[in-house]
Design a protein around this motif. Structure first.
Motif, PDB file in Angstrom:
ATOM      1  N   PHE A 181       0.878  -1.084   0.019  1.00  0.00           N
ATOM      2  CA  PHE A 181      -0.173  -0.015   0.030  1.00  0.00           C
ATOM      3  C   PHE A 181       0.733   1.214  -0.083  1.00  0.00           C
ATOM      4  CE2 PHE A 181      -2.383   3.551   2.068  1.00  0.00           C
ATOM      5  CZ  PHE A 181      -3.869   3.156   1.277  1.00  0.00           C
ATOM      6  N   VAL A 182       2.046   1.102   0.875  1.00  0.00           N
ATOM      7  CA  VAL A 182       2.909   2.540   0.670  1.00  0.00           C
ATOM      8  C   VAL A 182       3.729   2.604  -0.477  1.00  0.00           C
ATOM      9  CG1 VAL A 182       4.905   3.223   1.829  1.00  0.00           C
ATOM     10  CG2 VAL A 182       3.310   2.436   3.309  1.00  0.00           C
ATOM     11  N   LEU A 183       3.703   1.165  -1.168  1.00  0.00           N
ATOM     12  CA  LEU A 183       4.436   1.590  -2.396  1.00  0.00           C
ATOM     13  C   LEU A 183       3.735   2.090  -3.444  1.00  0.00           C
ATOM     14  CD1 LEU A 183       6.738   0.297  -3.991  1.00  0.00           C
ATOM     15  CD2 LEU A 183       5.344  -1.600  -4.572  1.00  0.00           C
ATOM     16  N   CYS A 184       2.308   2.127  -3.630  1.00  0.00           N
ATOM     17  CA  CYS A 184       1.483   2.756  -4.378  1.00  0.00           C
ATOM     18  C   CYS A 184       1.455   4.188  -4.075  1.00  0.00           C
ATOM     19  CB  CYS A 184      -0.141   2.184  -4.002  1.00  0.00           C
ATOM     20  SG  CYS A 184      -0.370   0.376  -4.513  1.00  0.00           S
ATOM     21  N   THR A 185       1.734   4.733  -2.976  1.00  0.00           N
ATOM     22  CA  THR A 185       1.765   6.178  -2.600  1.00  0.00           C
ATOM     23  C   THR A 185       3.390   6.771  -2.937  1.00  0.00           C
ATOM     24  OG1 THR A 185       2.805   5.936  -0.450  1.00  0.00           O
ATOM     25  CG2 THR A 185       0.329   5.647  -0.520  1.00  0.00           C
ATOM     26  N   ILE A 186       4.126   5.713  -3.502  1.00  0.00           N
ATOM     27  CA  ILE A 186       5.535   6.418  -3.690  1.00  0.00           C
ATOM     28  C   ILE A 186       5.359   7.694  -4.850  1.00  0.00           C
ATOM     29  CG2 ILE A 186       7.777   6.092  -5.087  1.00  0.00           C
ATOM     30  CD1 ILE A 186       7.628   3.507  -3.794  1.00  0.00           C
ATOM     31  N   PRO A 187       4.472   7.596  -5.919  1.00  0.00           N
ATOM     32  CA  PRO A 187       4.447   8.962  -6.777  1.00  0.00           C
ATOM     33  C   PRO A 187       4.020  10.127  -6.136  1.00  0.00           C
ATOM     34  CG  PRO A 187       3.484   6.926  -7.789  1.00  0.00           C
ATOM     35  CD  PRO A 187       3.707   6.418  -6.301  1.00  0.00           C
ATOM     36  N   PHE A 188       3.310  10.101  -5.049  1.00  0.00           N
ATOM     37  CA  PHE A 188       3.001  11.211  -4.256  1.00  0.00           C
ATOM     38  C   PHE A 188       4.100  11.974  -3.375  1.00  0.00           C
ATOM     39  CE2 PHE A 188      -0.952   9.162  -5.431  1.00  0.00           C
ATOM     40  CZ  PHE A 188      -1.708  10.056  -5.353  1.00  0.00           C
ATOM     41  N   TRP A 189       5.326  11.305  -3.327  1.00  0.00           N
ATOM     42  CA  TRP A 189       6.414  11.870  -2.943  1.00  0.00           C
ATOM     43  C   TRP A 189       6.838  12.805  -3.693  1.00  0.00           C
ATOM     44  CZ3 TRP A 189       9.247   6.747  -0.627  1.00  0.00           C
ATOM     45  CH2 TRP A 189       8.439   6.034   0.141  1.00  0.00           C
ATOM     46  N   THR A 190       6.959  13.112  -4.973  1.00  0.00           N
ATOM     47  CA  THR A 190       7.063  14.433  -5.581  1.00  0.00           C
ATOM     48  C   THR A 190       6.071  14.912  -6.196  1.00  0.00           C
ATOM     49  OG1 THR A 190       7.076  12.836  -7.594  1.00  0.00           O
ATOM     50  CG2 THR A 190       9.332  12.806  -6.372  1.00  0.00           C
ATOM     51  N   SER A 191       6.182  16.268  -6.528  1.00  0.00           N
ATOM     52  CA  SER A 191       5.097  17.111  -6.930  1.00  0.00           C
ATOM     53  C   SER A 191       4.473  16.578  -8.298  1.00  0.00           C
ATOM     54  CB  SER A 191       5.714  18.394  -7.311  1.00  0.00           C
ATOM     55  OG  SER A 191       6.535  18.594  -8.282  1.00  0.00           O
ATOM     56  N   ASN A 192       3.296  16.901  -8.637  1.00  0.00           N
ATOM     57  CA  ASN A 192       2.336  16.711  -9.884  1.00  0.00           C
ATOM     58  C   ASN A 192       3.441  17.207 -11.017  1.00  0.00           C
ATOM     59  OD1 ASN A 192       0.779  15.628  -7.961  1.00  0.00           O
ATOM     60  ND2 ASN A 192      -1.091  16.839  -8.844  1.00  0.00           N
ATOM     61  N   VAL A 193       3.988  18.232 -11.065  1.00  0.00           N
ATOM     62  CA  VAL A 193       4.663  18.761 -12.203  1.00  0.00           C
ATOM     63  C   VAL A 193       5.885  17.941 -12.472  1.00  0.00           C
ATOM     64  CG1 VAL A 193       6.017  20.821 -13.110  1.00  0.00           C
ATOM     65  CG2 VAL A 193       3.787  21.188 -11.753  1.00  0.00           C
ATOM     66  N   ILE A 194       6.599  17.390 -11.530  1.00  0.00           N
ATOM     67  CA  ILE A 194       7.723  16.566 -11.728  1.00  0.00           C
ATOM     68  C   ILE A 194       7.231  15.314 -12.490  1.00  0.00           C
ATOM     69  CG2 ILE A 194       9.661  15.393 -10.829  1.00  0.00           C
ATOM     70  CD1 ILE A 194       9.868  17.581  -8.724  1.00  0.00           C
ATOM     71  N   ARG A 195       6.266  14.731 -11.813  1.00  0.00           N
ATOM     72  CA  ARG A 195       5.610  13.529 -12.154  1.00  0.00           C
ATOM     73  C   ARG A 195       5.308  13.549 -13.747  1.00  0.00           C
ATOM     74  NH1 ARG A 195       1.509  11.551  -8.247  1.00  0.00           N
ATOM     75  NH2 ARG A 195       1.650  13.813  -7.226  1.00  0.00           N
ATOM     76  N   MET A 196       4.584  14.605 -14.145  1.00  0.00           N
ATOM     77  CA  MET A 196       4.083  14.904 -15.546  1.00  0.00           C
ATOM     78  C   MET A 196       5.267  15.093 -16.490  1.00  0.00           C
ATOM     79  SD  MET A 196       0.752  17.456 -15.321  1.00  0.00           S
ATOM     80  CE  MET A 196       1.496  18.605 -13.922  1.00  0.00           C
ATOM     81  N   ILE A 197       6.418  15.795 -16.112  1.00  0.00           N
ATOM     82  CA  ILE A 197       7.439  16.264 -16.902  1.00  0.00           C
ATOM     83  C   ILE A 197       8.271  14.966 -17.193  1.00  0.00           C
ATOM     84  CG2 ILE A 197       9.667  17.578 -17.053  1.00  0.00           C
ATOM     85  CD1 ILE A 197       8.438  19.701 -15.605  1.00  0.00           C
ATOM     86  N   SER A 198       8.313  14.168 -16.178  1.00  0.00           N
ATOM     87  CA  SER A 198       9.084  12.769 -16.269  1.00  0.00           C
ATOM     88  C   SER A 198       8.609  11.897 -17.737  1.00  0.00           C
ATOM     89  CB  SER A 198       9.009  11.879 -14.952  1.00  0.00           C
ATOM     90  OG  SER A 198       7.783  11.507 -14.742  1.00  0.00           O
ATOM     91  N   TRP A 199       7.381  12.200 -18.128  1.00  0.00           N
ATOM     92  CA  TRP A 199       6.641  11.439 -19.083  1.00  0.00           C
ATOM     93  C   TRP A 199       7.343  11.821 -20.525  1.00  0.00           C
ATOM     94  CZ3 TRP A 199       4.293   7.044 -18.879  1.00  0.00           C
ATOM     95  CH2 TRP A 199       3.616   6.563 -17.569  1.00  0.00           C
ATOM     96  N   VAL A 200       7.695  13.238 -20.577  1.00  0.00           N
ATOM     97  CA  VAL A 200       7.998  13.763 -21.742  1.00  0.00           C
ATOM     98  C   VAL A 200       9.295  13.169 -22.468  1.00  0.00           C
ATOM     99  CG1 VAL A 200       9.029  16.071 -23.000  1.00  0.00           C
ATOM    100  CG2 VAL A 200       7.427  16.118 -20.978  1.00  0.00           C
ATOM    101  N   PRO A 201      10.445  12.727 -21.616  1.00  0.00           N
ATOM    102  CA  PRO A 201      11.562  12.003 -22.269  1.00  0.00           C
ATOM    103  C   PRO A 201      11.110  10.654 -22.609  1.00  0.00           C
ATOM    104  CG  PRO A 201      11.980  12.384 -19.980  1.00  0.00           C
ATOM    105  CD  PRO A 201      10.891  12.924 -20.317  1.00  0.00           C
ATOM    106  N   LEU A 202       9.781  10.049 -22.170  1.00  0.00           N
ATOM    107  CA  LEU A 202       9.691   8.807 -22.370  1.00  0.00           C
ATOM    108  C   LEU A 202       8.481   8.353 -23.731  1.00  0.00           C
ATOM    109  CD1 LEU A 202       9.529   5.825 -21.096  1.00  0.00           C
ATOM    110  CD2 LEU A 202       7.295   6.298 -19.995  1.00  0.00           C
ATOM    111  N   LEU A 203       7.772   9.594 -23.800  1.00  0.00           N
ATOM    112  CA  LEU A 203       6.664   9.453 -24.808  1.00  0.00           C
ATOM    113  C   LEU A 203       7.170  10.629 -25.871  1.00  0.00           C
ATOM    114  CD1 LEU A 203       3.525   9.443 -22.659  1.00  0.00           C
ATOM    115  CD2 LEU A 203       4.856   7.428 -23.596  1.00  0.00           C
ATOM    116  N   GLY A 204       8.188  11.317 -25.838  1.00  0.00           N
ATOM    117  CA  GLY A 204       8.333  12.259 -26.760  1.00  0.00           C
ATOM    118  C   GLY A 204       8.827  11.748 -28.047  1.00  0.00           C
ATOM    119  N   ARG A 205       8.896  12.572 -29.058  1.00  0.00           N
ATOM    120  CA  ARG A 205       9.196  12.221 -30.555  1.00  0.00           C
ATOM    121  C   ARG A 205      10.359  11.506 -30.616  1.00  0.00           C
ATOM    122  NH1 ARG A 205       7.826  13.490 -35.911  1.00  0.00           N
ATOM    123  NH2 ARG A 205       9.350  13.037 -37.146  1.00  0.00           N
ATOM    124  N   HIS A 206      11.449  11.858 -29.921  1.00  0.00           N
ATOM    125  CA  HIS A 206      12.738  10.769 -29.667  1.00  0.00           C
ATOM    126  C   HIS A 206      12.900  10.541 -28.256  1.00  0.00           C
ATOM    127  CE1 HIS A 206      13.735  13.157 -33.587  1.00  0.00           C
ATOM    128  NE2 HIS A 206      13.635  14.167 -32.850  1.00  0.00           N
TER     129      HIS A 206
END
Length: 295
Positions: free
Chosen positions: A116-141
């Motif tokens: 259950f605590v493992l599920c909360t790990i994404p909340f240990w950082t801000s929403n903006v950082i979690r969103m920006i982390s998708w950019v190098p993963l899903l970007g054109r390159h």
């Protein structure tokens, strides 16, 4: 009399906080929505001009002139509701599955707590950082496109992975699934396990037990989680702005743009309308279960 006075004294601090930080700001927003404005200042007034401006061009005659195309306001609200429904469905499926696994398949309380605590790990950082982390993963390159190109599955980078409706929904699901997991998990932990044994003794299959025992007894958590997710998504503008590349409209984004241009009465009118829509959705959800009785 003493018990009544004691109860009122205990409720006073929360009532004061509720009054100062919810009712008063809400009243101010409602008041400003009836004001007028120009390029330089707000003009105290009592007029429905801003509400008319919100739905300007949405009448039947204007719609007919556009060949049946909806006005910008209605399209924006429909787009927001579309995101809301998609995110709600995805978070419900994922949240229910995770909560069911934790509640009924993990026997050790220690392991249950750890997962259950493992599920909360994404909340240990801000929403903006979690969103920006998708950019190098899903970007054109990004990593996904590079992997698809390397395996020969595609001949050119996939454009819709980022700055699209897909990326917005994916980010919402990533950010807010936990709000669905927690109340459903709480409801499932309160289910008497003897009911599952009784269903099995009566010849019910695993699916029948799930749909006829677990789901009905988890509906309180489902409704509470749905309220959390829907209210957050309906008013969110940061996620849509970042993951949509500032190209996707939503009601929250529209309000944010209006406030940036100092159109506070118009933004307040949109906020009141959005609040009314959200309250109607919440009212419909609370018709499914009496939350006061269940909690």
């Amino acid at each position: 009399m003493q018990r009544t006075a004691s109860a009122w004294l205990q409720a006073t601090p929360m009532s004061v906080v509720f009054l100062l930080f919810f009712l008063v700001p809400l009243g101010l927003v409602l008041m400003v929505s009836f004001w007028d404005f120009n390029e330089y200042e707000l003009l105290p007034d009592f007029s429905g001009k801003q509400y008319l401006a919100v739905f300007e061009g949405c009448g039947p005659a204007a719609t007919a002139e556009r060949g049946g195309e909806l006005c910008t306001t209605l399209k924006t609200y429909l787009s927001t509701l579309q995101f809301c429904v998609l995110v709600w469905a995805c978070t419900l499926v994922i949240g229910f599955a995770v909560a069911y696994f934790l509640a009924f398949h993990v026997r050790s309380p220690g392991l249950q707590t750890a997962l259950f605590v493992l599920c909360t790990i994404p909340f240990w950082t801000s929403n903006v950082i979690r969103m920006i982390s998708w950019v190098p993963l899903l970007g054109r390159h990004g990593l996904v496109n590079q992997s698809l190109l390397a395996t020969g599955l595609v001949q050119e980078p996939v454009e819709w992975l980022l700055f699209s409706d897909f990326s917005v929904v994916m980010a919402f699901v990533h950010l807010y699934t936990m709000f669905m997991i927690v109340p459903i998990f709480n409801s499932m932990m309160r289910i008497d396990r003897s009911l599952l044994e009784a269903a099995s003794d009566c010849g019910a299959s695993a699916w029948q037990t799930l749909w006829q025992v677990v789901v009905p007894l988890s509906r309180t958590g489902i409704v509470i989680g749905s309220i959390f997710v829907i209210t957050i998504v309906m008013g969110d503008f940061v996620t849509i702005g970042v993951m949509g590349g500032q190209q996707i409209a939503s009601v929250g984004k529209m309000i944010q743009v209006q406030t940036s241009y100092l159109q506070f009465p118009l933004a307040a009118a949109n906020a009141v309308i959005l609040l009314a829509v959200v309250m109607m959705i919440i009212w419909a959800l609370t018709r499914l279960v009496d939350l006061r009785k269940e909690l």
